[in-house]
Design a protein around this motif. Structure first.
Motif, PDB file in Angstrom:
ATOM      1  N   ASP A   1     -49.833  11.774  -4.247  1.00 43.65           N
ATOM      2  CA  ASP A   1     -49.433  13.020  -3.576  1.00 43.65           C
ATOM      3  C   ASP A   1     -49.516  12.883  -2.061  1.00 43.65           C
ATOM      4  OD1 ASP A   1     -49.019  14.213  -6.041  1.00 43.65           O
ATOM      5  OD2 ASP A   1     -50.945  15.271  -6.040  1.00 43.65           O
TER       6      ASP A   1
ATOM      7  N   GLY B   1     -55.679  19.098  -5.340  1.00 45.47           N
ATOM      8  CA  GLY B   1     -54.828  18.258  -4.508  1.00 45.47           C
ATOM      9  C   GLY B   1     -53.979  19.050  -3.527  1.00 45.47           C
ATOM     10  N   ARG B   2     -53.441  20.170  -3.959  1.00 40.55           N
ATOM     11  CA  ARG B   2     -52.591  20.995  -3.082  1.00 40.55           C
ATOM     12  C   ARG B   2     -53.380  21.497  -1.868  1.00 40.55           C
ATOM     13  NH1 ARG B   2     -48.137  20.756  -1.731  1.00 40.55           N
ATOM     14  NH2 ARG B   2     -47.447  20.587  -3.859  1.00 40.55           N
TER      15      ARG B   2
ATOM     16  N   LEU C   1     -53.889  18.611   0.585  1.00 40.39           N
ATOM     17  CA  LEU C   1     -52.646  18.349   1.317  1.00 40.39           C
ATOM     18  C   LEU C   1     -52.404  19.403   2.388  1.00 40.39           C
ATOM     19  CD1 LEU C   1     -50.272  17.261  -1.574  1.00 40.39           C
ATOM     20  CD2 LEU C   1     -51.345  15.796   0.142  1.00 40.39           C
ATOM     21  N   ASP C   2     -52.570  20.662   2.040  1.00 43.63           N
ATOM     22  CA  ASP C   2     -52.352  21.743   3.007  1.00 43.63           C
ATOM     23  C   ASP C   2     -53.295  21.628   4.199  1.00 43.63           C
ATOM     24  OD1 ASP C   2     -50.364  22.749   1.367  1.00 43.63           O
ATOM     25  OD2 ASP C   2     -51.601  24.391   0.558  1.00 43.63           O
TER      26      ASP C   2
ATOM     27  N   ARG D   1     -52.375  18.496   6.293  1.00 49.09           N
ATOM     28  CA  ARG D   1     -51.138  18.729   7.057  1.00 49.09           C
ATOM     29  C   ARG D   1     -51.434  19.557   8.298  1.00 49.09           C
ATOM     30  NH1 ARG D   1     -48.481  20.581   2.286  1.00 49.09           N
ATOM     31  NH2 ARG D   1     -47.513  18.809   1.293  1.00 49.09           N
TER      32      ARG D   1
ATOM     33  N   CYS E   1     -46.260  12.774   0.969  1.00 50.26           N
ATOM     34  CA  CYS E   1     -46.199  13.779   2.024  1.00 50.26           C
ATOM     35  C   CYS E   1     -45.869  13.087   3.354  1.00 50.26           C
ATOM     36  CB  CYS E   1     -47.555  14.489   2.108  1.00 50.26           C
ATOM     37  SG  CYS E   1     -47.638  15.720   3.403  1.00 50.26           S
TER      38      CYS E   1
END
Length: 141
Positions: free
Chosen positions: A80, A46-47, A50-51, A54, A84
């Motif tokens: 998540d 997931g991280r 997201l990165d 973004r 954000c």
């Protein structure tokens, strides 16, 4: 990045799903429809998603899953994404095998309530085309 006549789309899977052909197929279909696709591949944490989102700010995030854990993993993932600020309004769809016991209307409603823009459970690409056409039109206005 804007694409003349098409959207920028990120294709991914949930962290527990190692299937790849579904992602390749989606990438090919979306590319044929004129969209610029970035395929993050299987088992995406997931991280990382997201990165990458973004940074790229896609018009659409497509989550595909085949392993039957879409309900659980997808619910965590969409929470998540919606937390954000940069991605909170980004359309996000999920599709594939979302549970281990066939399709289920409650599962679909749960995922929509959790924050997905649309849910496509065990449907072919043809079911997605009208949604994509409407979204593309609204994004490119």
């Amino acid at each position: 990045m804007p694409v003349p006549g098409g959207m920028s789309v990120v294709v991914t899977s949930v962290a527990s799903d190692s299937h790849t052909w579904n992602l390749v197929y989606l990438q090919l279909v979306l590319t044929e429809l004129g969209h610029c696709v970035r395929n993050l591949g299987p088992c995406v944490p997931g991280r990382l998603l997201l990165d990458e989102c973004r940074r790229d700010r896609p018009d659409l995030i497509v989550v595909s899953t085949v392993n039957g854990h879409g309900l659980l993993d997808g619910t965590r993932l969409i929470a998540d994404i919606r937390r954000c600020p940069e991605l909170a309004a980004t359309p996000v769809v999920i599709g594939g095998k979302l549970g281990v016991r066939g399709s289920d209307r409650q599962r679909r409603e749960w995922l929509l309530a959790a924050g997905f823009t649309e849910v496509f459970e065990e449907t072919g690409a043809a079911a997605v085309l009208p949604f994509l056409a409407r979204l593309t039109e609204s994004v490119l206005r």
